[in-house]
Design a protein around this motif. Structure first.
Motif, PDB file in Angstrom:
ATOM      1  N   MET A   1       1.016  -1.222   0.046  1.00  0.00           N
ATOM      2  CA  MET A   1       0.008   0.012  -0.038  1.00  0.00           C
ATOM      3  C   MET A   1       0.890   1.106   0.153  1.00  0.00           C
ATOM      4  O   MET A   1       0.720   2.325  -0.687  1.00  0.00           O
ATOM      5  CB  MET A   1      -0.887  -0.142   1.303  1.00  0.00           C
ATOM      6  CG  MET A   1      -2.196  -1.016   1.262  1.00  0.00           C
ATOM      7  SD  MET A   1      -3.218  -0.803   2.714  1.00  0.00           S
ATOM      8  CE  MET A   1      -4.642  -1.877   2.139  1.00  0.00           C
ATOM      9  N   VAL A   2       1.966   1.136   0.536  1.00  0.00           N
ATOM     10  CA  VAL A   2       2.924   2.472   0.877  1.00  0.00           C
ATOM     11  C   VAL A   2       3.579   2.582  -0.532  1.00  0.00           C
ATOM     12  O   VAL A   2       3.519   3.753  -0.874  1.00  0.00           O
ATOM     13  CB  VAL A   2       3.950   2.298   1.953  1.00  0.00           C
ATOM     14  CG1 VAL A   2       4.937   2.994   1.769  1.00  0.00           C
ATOM     15  CG2 VAL A   2       3.357   2.134   3.286  1.00  0.00           C
ATOM     16  N   ALA A   3       3.996   1.581  -1.060  1.00  0.00           N
ATOM     17  CA  ALA A   3       4.508   1.710  -2.338  1.00  0.00           C
ATOM     18  C   ALA A   3       3.524   2.284  -3.526  1.00  0.00           C
ATOM     19  O   ALA A   3       3.855   2.952  -4.263  1.00  0.00           O
ATOM     20  CB  ALA A   3       5.013   0.077  -2.776  1.00  0.00           C
ATOM     21  N   ALA A   4       2.221   1.710  -3.346  1.00  0.00           N
ATOM     22  CA  ALA A   4       1.304   2.131  -4.380  1.00  0.00           C
ATOM     23  C   ALA A   4       1.054   3.491  -4.297  1.00  0.00           C
ATOM     24  O   ALA A   4       0.879   4.276  -5.248  1.00  0.00           O
ATOM     25  CB  ALA A   4       0.012   1.369  -4.205  1.00  0.00           C
TER      26      ALA A   4
ATOM     27  N   ILE B   1      -8.455  -2.173   6.807  1.00  0.00           N
ATOM     28  CA  ILE B   1      -8.630  -0.692   7.244  1.00  0.00           C
ATOM     29  C   ILE B   1      -7.316  -0.493   8.080  1.00  0.00           C
ATOM     30  O   ILE B   1      -6.731   0.526   7.929  1.00  0.00           O
ATOM     31  CB  ILE B   1      -9.909  -0.763   7.892  1.00  0.00           C
ATOM     32  CG1 ILE B   1     -10.857  -1.007   6.848  1.00  0.00           C
ATOM     33  CG2 ILE B   1      -9.939   0.629   8.498  1.00  0.00           C
ATOM     34  CD1 ILE B   1     -12.304  -1.031   7.430  1.00  0.00           C
ATOM     35  N   GLN B   2      -7.146  -1.333   8.957  1.00  0.00           N
ATOM     36  CA  GLN B   2      -5.787  -1.181   9.868  1.00  0.00           C
ATOM     37  C   GLN B   2      -4.531  -1.025   8.795  1.00  0.00           C
ATOM     38  O   GLN B   2      -3.695  -0.064   8.993  1.00  0.00           O
ATOM     39  CB  GLN B   2      -5.510  -2.277  10.712  1.00  0.00           C
ATOM     40  CG  GLN B   2      -6.453  -2.593  11.891  1.00  0.00           C
ATOM     41  CD  GLN B   2      -6.073  -3.506  12.607  1.00  0.00           C
ATOM     42  OE1 GLN B   2      -5.532  -4.447  12.426  1.00  0.00           O
ATOM     43  NE2 GLN B   2      -6.781  -3.256  14.069  1.00  0.00           N
ATOM     44  N   ASN B   3      -4.254  -1.907   7.851  1.00  0.00           N
ATOM     45  CA  ASN B   3      -3.056  -1.781   6.937  1.00  0.00           C
ATOM     46  C   ASN B   3      -3.038  -0.510   6.394  1.00  0.00           C
ATOM     47  O   ASN B   3      -2.142   0.284   6.101  1.00  0.00           O
ATOM     48  CB  ASN B   3      -3.157  -2.761   6.042  1.00  0.00           C
ATOM     49  CG  ASN B   3      -3.272  -4.063   6.361  1.00  0.00           C
ATOM     50  OD1 ASN B   3      -2.575  -4.432   7.556  1.00  0.00           O
ATOM     51  ND2 ASN B   3      -3.387  -5.177   5.889  1.00  0.00           N
ATOM     52  N   ALA B   4      -4.345   0.144   5.755  1.00  0.00           N
ATOM     53  CA  ALA B   4      -4.604   1.461   5.263  1.00  0.00           C
ATOM     54  C   ALA B   4      -4.185   2.623   5.989  1.00  0.00           C
ATOM     55  O   ALA B   4      -3.422   3.470   5.738  1.00  0.00           O
ATOM     56  CB  ALA B   4      -6.045   1.501   4.544  1.00  0.00           C
TER      57      ALA B   4
ATOM     58  N   GLN C   1      -5.473  13.711  -1.516  1.00  0.00           N
ATOM     59  CA  GLN C   1      -6.061  12.940  -2.695  1.00  0.00           C
ATOM     60  C   GLN C   1      -5.217  12.063  -3.562  1.00  0.00           C
ATOM     61  O   GLN C   1      -5.849  10.912  -4.191  1.00  0.00           O
ATOM     62  CB  GLN C   1      -6.245  14.099  -3.743  1.00  0.00           C
ATOM     63  CG  GLN C   1      -7.402  15.069  -3.265  1.00  0.00           C
ATOM     64  CD  GLN C   1      -7.572  16.190  -4.339  1.00  0.00           C
ATOM     65  OE1 GLN C   1      -6.529  16.559  -5.015  1.00  0.00           O
ATOM     66  NE2 GLN C   1      -8.847  16.665  -4.430  1.00  0.00           N
ATOM     67  N   VAL C   2      -4.015  12.045  -3.495  1.00  0.00           N
ATOM     68  CA  VAL C   2      -3.134  10.936  -3.766  1.00  0.00           C
ATOM     69  C   VAL C   2      -3.133   9.619  -3.180  1.00  0.00           C
ATOM     70  O   VAL C   2      -3.457   8.787  -3.693  1.00  0.00           O
ATOM     71  CB  VAL C   2      -1.404  11.435  -4.027  1.00  0.00           C
ATOM     72  CG1 VAL C   2      -0.570  10.286  -4.239  1.00  0.00           C
ATOM     73  CG2 VAL C   2      -1.333  12.589  -4.848  1.00  0.00           C
ATOM     74  N   ILE C   3      -3.209   9.763  -1.906  1.00  0.00           N
ATOM     75  CA  ILE C   3      -3.371   8.614  -1.277  1.00  0.00           C
ATOM     76  C   ILE C   3      -4.849   8.010  -1.268  1.00  0.00           C
ATOM     77  O   ILE C   3      -4.807   6.694  -1.339  1.00  0.00           O
ATOM     78  CB  ILE C   3      -3.159   9.091   0.559  1.00  0.00           C
ATOM     79  CG1 ILE C   3      -2.001   9.544   0.860  1.00  0.00           C
ATOM     80  CG2 ILE C   3      -3.781   7.796   1.381  1.00  0.00           C
ATOM     81  CD1 ILE C   3      -1.886  10.229   2.152  1.00  0.00           C
ATOM     82  N   GLU C   4      -5.905   8.695  -1.444  1.00  0.00           N
ATOM     83  CA  GLU C   4      -7.213   8.303  -1.838  1.00  0.00           C
ATOM     84  C   GLU C   4      -7.390   7.495  -2.875  1.00  0.00           C
ATOM     85  O   GLU C   4      -7.905   6.245  -3.150  1.00  0.00           O
ATOM     86  CB  GLU C   4      -8.360   9.320  -1.634  1.00  0.00           C
ATOM     87  CG  GLU C   4      -9.440   8.818  -1.959  1.00  0.00           C
ATOM     88  CD  GLU C   4     -10.769   9.891  -1.847  1.00  0.00           C
ATOM     89  OE1 GLU C   4     -12.032   9.530  -2.201  1.00  0.00           O
ATOM     90  OE2 GLU C   4     -10.374  11.188  -2.020  1.00  0.00           O
TER      91      GLU C   4
END
Length: 451
Positions: free
Chosen positions: A129-132, A280-283, A298-301
């Protein structure tokens, strides 16, 4: 790569090859060390060992002779998968040799800050997720450690404009001394790998090592939904940030269905690209990391809404005749399967579970399987799962292996149902590892789709 002289002329033994052993042997040789690799496989059976020999690196293959340690080595670099009970490791310890994993060597030649992510469950998904998010922001994240490429292969080549995101196992962290992430994440700490670690306390200490070298200029991200995190937090010198799905905290949290960072709404939890409370926790953990890096909301979303999961980790495979398939082969313990089930309506789920029987108490899974449409059981633990299903009032159906289980689950399902492959047990009674098991499931679903 930082110019490092501490390994020059030093006699170092690398125990065990695989990809990380090969990488660290090549790096140490480049740094001027006198390297000896000790590999259990015979030379003719190991292409990696033969490659190192061709490059002029000494390899002792075909066994682990204890007399090798009489040659005056100053340091052992151990493959993370080799237990500390291995005779070569215990002999090295008795001689007072420092015993590292290759992560420690790599970190000493890397001059920039990095992100380190560990935990019992969720560390791979959080890392991805961080990489994405970083990719969405136009960065070029580099994955290393327990995912992507060995740190010793990657870190020497990474530029200052790239962000390294490392997934770290307890096995790797037991062998570090000066490893120092600028941002560290512990997704959770739960009893795991106790066949490797002598106790749960040792396992906790291994995970906690990720922050051992942190200072007040660094950030440690912890799971506020775990009492253990609250107990450990005061022991860190780093600035501690918390994520929670249960309460408002100093960090990121779930509030009225939204993912929130320090009072700023990021997105609706329902818009995450992957289901389940655990995601949800990972996010939330990934949001904390990337907000610390200055990434826009907005980038994160955008990145998290399009994130479709990680191979073998609640991976959405696709739909066949209106039936959704999910590959969660990485679920090798009950908690992981509990979390996977939390993202679905049990009445529409056919669960495929089972594998190696370690004698674990299965009763914790009882409330989570109640209401399932059906349970397809596999492997050594299959008969015990059938008894559990009977207690839960759920129809169970035994299968001999994953392909047969997948076809049976498909036959039991109707349009709108979900076939969830989440074994809750290790794979080793039938398959080499969870990846191989997951690939068999993916191939079986593909075959169904092509009929």
């Amino acid at each position: 790569m930082k110019n490092v002289n501490e390994f020059k002329g030093k006699k170092i033994i690398v125990l065990g090859l695989a990809r990380s052993g090969r990488a660290v042997a090549l790096l140490l040789d480049k740094l001027g060390a006198e390297v000896t690799v000790n590999e259990g496989q015979a030379l003719e059976e190991s292409p990696q060992a033969r490659e190192l020999v061709e490059k002029g690196i000494r390899v002792v293959a075909g066994g682990h002779p204890l007399e090798l340690l009489e040659e005056g080595f100053e340091l052992m670099i151990k493959n993370p998968g080799i237990p500390y009970s291995h005779p070569m490791v215990t002999a090295a310890k008795s001689k007072g040799l420092p015993i590292w994993t290759e992560v420690e060597v790599a970190s000493r030649v890397y001059p920039h800050s990095l992100i380190g992510i560990t935990g019992s469950n969720g560390k791979t998904t959080t890392t991805m997720m961080v990489a994405a998010i970083l990719e969405e922001a136009g960065s070029q994240p580099v994955l290393a450690g327990n995912i992507g490429f060995p740190a010793s292969e990657v870190l020497p080549e990474v530029g200052a404009d790239q962000q390294v995101v490392m997934e770290l196992s307890s096995f790797q962290l037991m062998g570090v001394e000066e490893f120092h992430p600028h941002i560290g994440v512990i997704t959770n700490i739960l009893p795991s790998h106790l066949d490797y670690h002598e106790s749960f306390e040792e396992y906790i200490q291994a995970k906690w090592t990720i922050q051992a070298q942190m200072t007040q200029d660094d950030f440690l991200i912890l799971n506020g939904d775990q009492a253990l995190s609250q107990e450990l937090a005061p022991g860190s010198k780093a600035q501690v940030l918390i994520f929670s799905t249960k309460e408002k905290v100093n960090g990121a949290y779930l509030e009225q269905g939204d993912l929130v960072y320090q009072g700023e709404r990021i997105m609706a939890a329902a818009d995450l690209g992957v289901p389940g409370e655990h995601n949800i926790q990972n996010a939330l953990a990934a949001i904390l990391v990337t907000k610390l890096l200055g990434i826009d909301n907005q980038v994160i979303e955008s990145a998290l809404s399009r994130f479709s999961g990680v191979r073998h980790r609640l991976q959405e495979v696709g739909t066949v005749d209106g039936i959704q398939f999910y590959n969660d082969s990485k679920s090798t313990n009950i908690l992981a399967t509990q979390k996977a089930l939390s993202g679905f309506d049990n009445a529409r789920v056919i669960l495929i579970a089972g594998g190696l029987d370690r004698g674990n108490d299965l009763s914790d899974l009882l409330p989570d399987i109640q209401g399932l449409k059906a349970l397809v059981t596999l492997g050594q633990v299959g008969p015990r799962l059938e008894l559990l299903a009977q207690e839960a009032g759920v129809a169970s159906h035994p299968a001999q292996e994953v392909v047969a289980a997948t076809k049976l689950a498909f036959e039991l399902a109707e349009k709108g149902d979900v076939v969830l492959f989440s074994p809750a047990n290790a794979s080793w009674d039938m398959y080499k590892n969870f990846e191989e098991r997951g690939e068999v499931f993916l191939a079986a679903v593909k075959e169904l789709a092509e009929k």
